[in-house]
Design a protein around this motif. Sequence first.
Motif, PDB file in Angstrom:
ATOM      1  N   ALA A 136       5.718  25.929  56.800  1.00  0.00           N
ATOM      2  CA  ALA A 136       4.300  25.871  57.744  1.00  0.00           C
ATOM      3  C   ALA A 136       4.534  24.803  58.544  1.00  0.00           C
ATOM      4  CB  ALA A 136       3.283  25.979  56.839  1.00  0.00           C
ATOM      5  N   THR A 137       5.113  23.668  58.193  1.00  0.00           N
ATOM      6  CA  THR A 137       5.164  22.333  58.903  1.00  0.00           C
ATOM      7  C   THR A 137       6.301  22.358  59.636  1.00  0.00           C
ATOM      8  OG1 THR A 137       6.157  21.237  57.042  1.00  0.00           O
ATOM      9  CG2 THR A 137       3.861  20.976  57.162  1.00  0.00           C
ATOM     10  N   SER A 138       7.461  23.009  59.286  1.00  0.00           N
ATOM     11  CA  SER A 138       8.606  22.944  60.096  1.00  0.00           C
ATOM     12  C   SER A 138       8.494  23.881  61.116  1.00  0.00           C
ATOM     13  CB  SER A 138       9.822  23.499  59.128  1.00  0.00           C
ATOM     14  OG  SER A 138       9.908  22.566  58.113  1.00  0.00           O
ATOM     15  N   LEU A 139       7.664  25.248  60.978  1.00  0.00           N
ATOM     16  CA  LEU A 139       7.270  25.944  62.132  1.00  0.00           C
ATOM     17  C   LEU A 139       6.476  25.381  63.266  1.00  0.00           C
ATOM     18  CD1 LEU A 139       6.941  28.649  63.305  1.00  0.00           C
ATOM     19  CD2 LEU A 139       5.276  29.326  61.845  1.00  0.00           C
ATOM     20  N   GLU A 162      14.983  25.218  66.326  1.00  0.00           N
ATOM     21  CA  GLU A 162      15.374  26.305  67.193  1.00  0.00           C
ATOM     22  C   GLU A 162      15.165  27.639  66.472  1.00  0.00           C
ATOM     23  OE1 GLU A 162      15.528  26.432  70.554  1.00  0.00           O
ATOM     24  OE2 GLU A 162      16.259  28.658  70.226  1.00  0.00           O
ATOM     25  N   ARG A 163      15.551  27.487  65.267  1.00  0.00           N
ATOM     26  CA  ARG A 163      15.724  28.780  64.586  1.00  0.00           C
ATOM     27  C   ARG A 163      14.168  29.091  64.252  1.00  0.00           C
ATOM     28  NH1 ARG A 163      19.341  28.502  59.130  1.00  0.00           N
ATOM     29  NH2 ARG A 163      18.703  30.591  59.159  1.00  0.00           N
ATOM     30  N   PHE A 164      13.292  28.266  64.003  1.00  0.00           N
ATOM     31  CA  PHE A 164      11.760  28.487  63.730  1.00  0.00           C
ATOM     32  C   PHE A 164      10.989  29.044  64.956  1.00  0.00           C
ATOM     33  CE2 PHE A 164      11.950  26.430  59.678  1.00  0.00           C
ATOM     34  CZ  PHE A 164      11.219  27.106  58.769  1.00  0.00           C
ATOM     35  N   ARG A 165      11.740  28.607  66.240  1.00  0.00           N
ATOM     36  CA  ARG A 165      11.165  28.923  67.433  1.00  0.00           C
ATOM     37  C   ARG A 165      11.655  30.541  67.804  1.00  0.00           C
ATOM     38  NH1 ARG A 165      11.677  23.785  69.336  1.00  0.00           N
ATOM     39  NH2 ARG A 165      13.883  23.977  69.795  1.00  0.00           N
ATOM     40  N   GLN A 187      10.409  36.240  67.697  1.00  0.00           N
ATOM     41  CA  GLN A 187      10.871  37.389  67.360  1.00  0.00           C
ATOM     42  C   GLN A 187       9.452  38.210  66.961  1.00  0.00           C
ATOM     43  OE1 GLN A 187      13.713  37.273  63.943  1.00  0.00           O
ATOM     44  NE2 GLN A 187      13.140  39.396  63.375  1.00  0.00           N
ATOM     45  N   VAL A 188       8.611  37.208  65.962  1.00  0.00           N
ATOM     46  CA  VAL A 188       7.520  37.871  65.531  1.00  0.00           C
ATOM     47  C   VAL A 188       6.554  38.134  66.497  1.00  0.00           C
ATOM     48  CG1 VAL A 188       5.367  37.262  64.145  1.00  0.00           C
ATOM     49  CG2 VAL A 188       7.628  36.734  63.268  1.00  0.00           C
ATOM     50  N   VAL A 189       6.501  37.434  67.657  1.00  0.00           N
ATOM     51  CA  VAL A 189       5.572  37.781  68.784  1.00  0.00           C
ATOM     52  C   VAL A 189       5.847  38.876  69.446  1.00  0.00           C
ATOM     53  CG1 VAL A 189       4.523  36.964  71.054  1.00  0.00           C
ATOM     54  CG2 VAL A 189       4.863  35.390  69.180  1.00  0.00           C
ATOM     55  N   ARG A 190       7.092  39.190  69.825  1.00  0.00           N
ATOM     56  CA  ARG A 190       7.768  40.518  70.527  1.00  0.00           C
ATOM     57  C   ARG A 190       7.338  41.628  69.416  1.00  0.00           C
ATOM     58  NH1 ARG A 190      12.086  37.649  71.740  1.00  0.00           N
ATOM     59  NH2 ARG A 190      13.403  38.308  70.037  1.00  0.00           N
TER      60      ARG A 190
END
Lengths: 287, 306, 120
Positions: free
Chosen positions: A18-21, A272-275, A280-283
């Motif tokens: 959660a914090t990394s995201l 970058e990986r979390f972004r 991907q989730v939003v799409r």
Amino acid sequence: MRIVVASGKGGTGKTTIATSLALGLAGDGSAPPPIFVDCDVEAPNAHLFLKPLFEQSQPIGIMIPVVDEALCTHCGKCAEVCAYHAIAVLGQKTLVFPQLCHGCGSCTALCPEKAISERLDPIGVIERGPALEGIDFRRGLLDVGKPMSVPIIRALQKQVTPRPGQTVILDAPPGTSCPVVAAMQGADYLLLVTEPTPFGLHDLRLAAEVARELGIPTGVIVNRDNGPYPDLETFCRSSGLPILLRIPFERAIAEGIAQGKNLVEIQPEYGERFRQMFHQVVRGEKA
Amino acid sequence: MKQLVILSGKGGTGKTSLAAAFAHLAHEGSIPVRAVLADADVDAANLELVLHPELMETHDFTGGSLAVIDPQLCQGCGDCERACRFDAILPGLPYQVDAIACEGCAACVYQCPEEAIRMEPQTAGQWRRSESRYGPLFHADLKPAQENSGKLVTLVKQQARLAALDGDYPLLIVDGPPGIGCPVISALSGADLALIVAEPTAAGVHDMQRILETAAHFRIPALVCVNKADLYPEAARQIEAFCRERGLELVGSIPFDETVTLAMMNGEPVTAFNPESPASREIIAVWQNMLAALAIQPIPKVKEMT
Amino acid sequence: MKIVLSVTAPGIEAPIDPRFGRGATLLVVDTDTMQADAHPNPGVNASGGAGVQAAQFAAGQKAEAVISGDFGPNAFDALKAAGVAMYLYGDCQTARQAIERFQAGQLQQVGAPTQSGHHG
């Protein structure tokens, strides 16, 4: 968008994810920094990783009855209507048991003598302040010895009013019962963090069931991935749960987290990986 | 009969792995102690994944009640919505109850002028009695998204306690839930001793302090052991210093050991899977310290498993 | 005088139940006649506050004392407010045995809760 990070089992790395995201999104620049809400009010840890400066603190409690003995006729109506047996008439005394009271107000409303008023019984606090990268950080903290964490989580939820385009990330408590559900309410997407072990899989199943019951779209993050665990892959496939990210088991990561560093600090490419995972989730949700 | 509860505040520090090892050591260790086992983490009960018990009985657990509005009788006046402090009534004709938000208080029932609302008791889960190779196991499953986990913990523990008293068992080992709230308080209730499993991480130190405060609040004596002790030596030293300062006994430092995960993958307590592994050796020492602290046997010498 | 005991079954020979709030049966014994009336414990299926309910029952029966194995903080506060004395079973096995030891002054009286609380 409101994203909840949860897992049935404790210690799978919810707070790390959660914090990394949050840091990944804060580093994006194209949207306002996210709101972060630590809903694990019994054992909150996200502040250790996001280092907020708390500026506001607000006591949270429930309204419990106060009996005016001068007006009370000891008729017993309050005890009769209380579903929690939090008020009792014993001879010529009416006693309130704050630990049992849920603050529903029935005794107050139904006392024929109007002998009951209410006072706030504090059970914890909500704190708020800016954290790393401009993240709007909030957390709840349950007082030691108090049983009920749900009212604090509900209060946290009510105070979240994101600006347009601002993402809200909520770090849920472990388990599958009422505090977890309170944290998941209103979520647009649920990230379930698991580890590839029998305990992790067993508790992932339970958490996925809660998500299904609440109707929240869900994806899985495998943490401490140390090679294939076919049972986990099979479960995710058959339940239609996409595995969005795998974070390998590396001693360097474990040690960094132990020291209170988040993933983005330990290995910057995780920003970058979390972004990417987020987009991907939003799409997926828009499609 | 003595009651030992294993807790941690933070989840995932190794409570269940330790509880399973204790169950094994009680049964087959150098000083056998007959023990009843209880899994008090009813949200996510994992002890059975290691103990593979044979199920003997299952009972339904009735949690709280839920308000139900009769759509034929509801006139849509909204008194129920105004009475509800949990935002559990959804307006409409008829009004509806949000089953997940409903606290079961019945405030709406009392306020409805049409007497259109009734309370219905809910089956919130099940509790079970099983026989494991190391002794009787009492465990439960709370249905997902249910309330009353504290009450179910209390029920599981009461059944385990009665079985221990009936069968003259000297020890009840309780694998506790994470956190410090309602189910943890129920798990602590009536315990003679709490073993706090601390993890040497920034988060672990923070949560250990909260659970130690909780145990002290309820006046339950607590001991601390550090798991994965070599992961971050600075935090392990912080835990040691904290315990020294508070006069708390540190009863062991279990090293990080892949064998613990391997044992779990194989569904065995680590002390049974490989008694010679570094983690097993230290867990055996912790167990001996537990027996001494509970005064179940005279203080024994730490010796190898056979 | 009237005494309330937590037991597992009706009758003066009933085995004791150490749980005050959640024992199956509450036995109301008149020590003058040794008549024992059994009542289902109102707390046994409560979703919380079992001790409070059992205490309310004992107070309603005008009991002067209760005997059980444990008193949580809520039951303790409630019984104390109602002026009902609390005693512990010790190693008594049956209700009759507990009454006899009570009358002989051999039971330990409780001055503080013997357990931390239960929560729903």
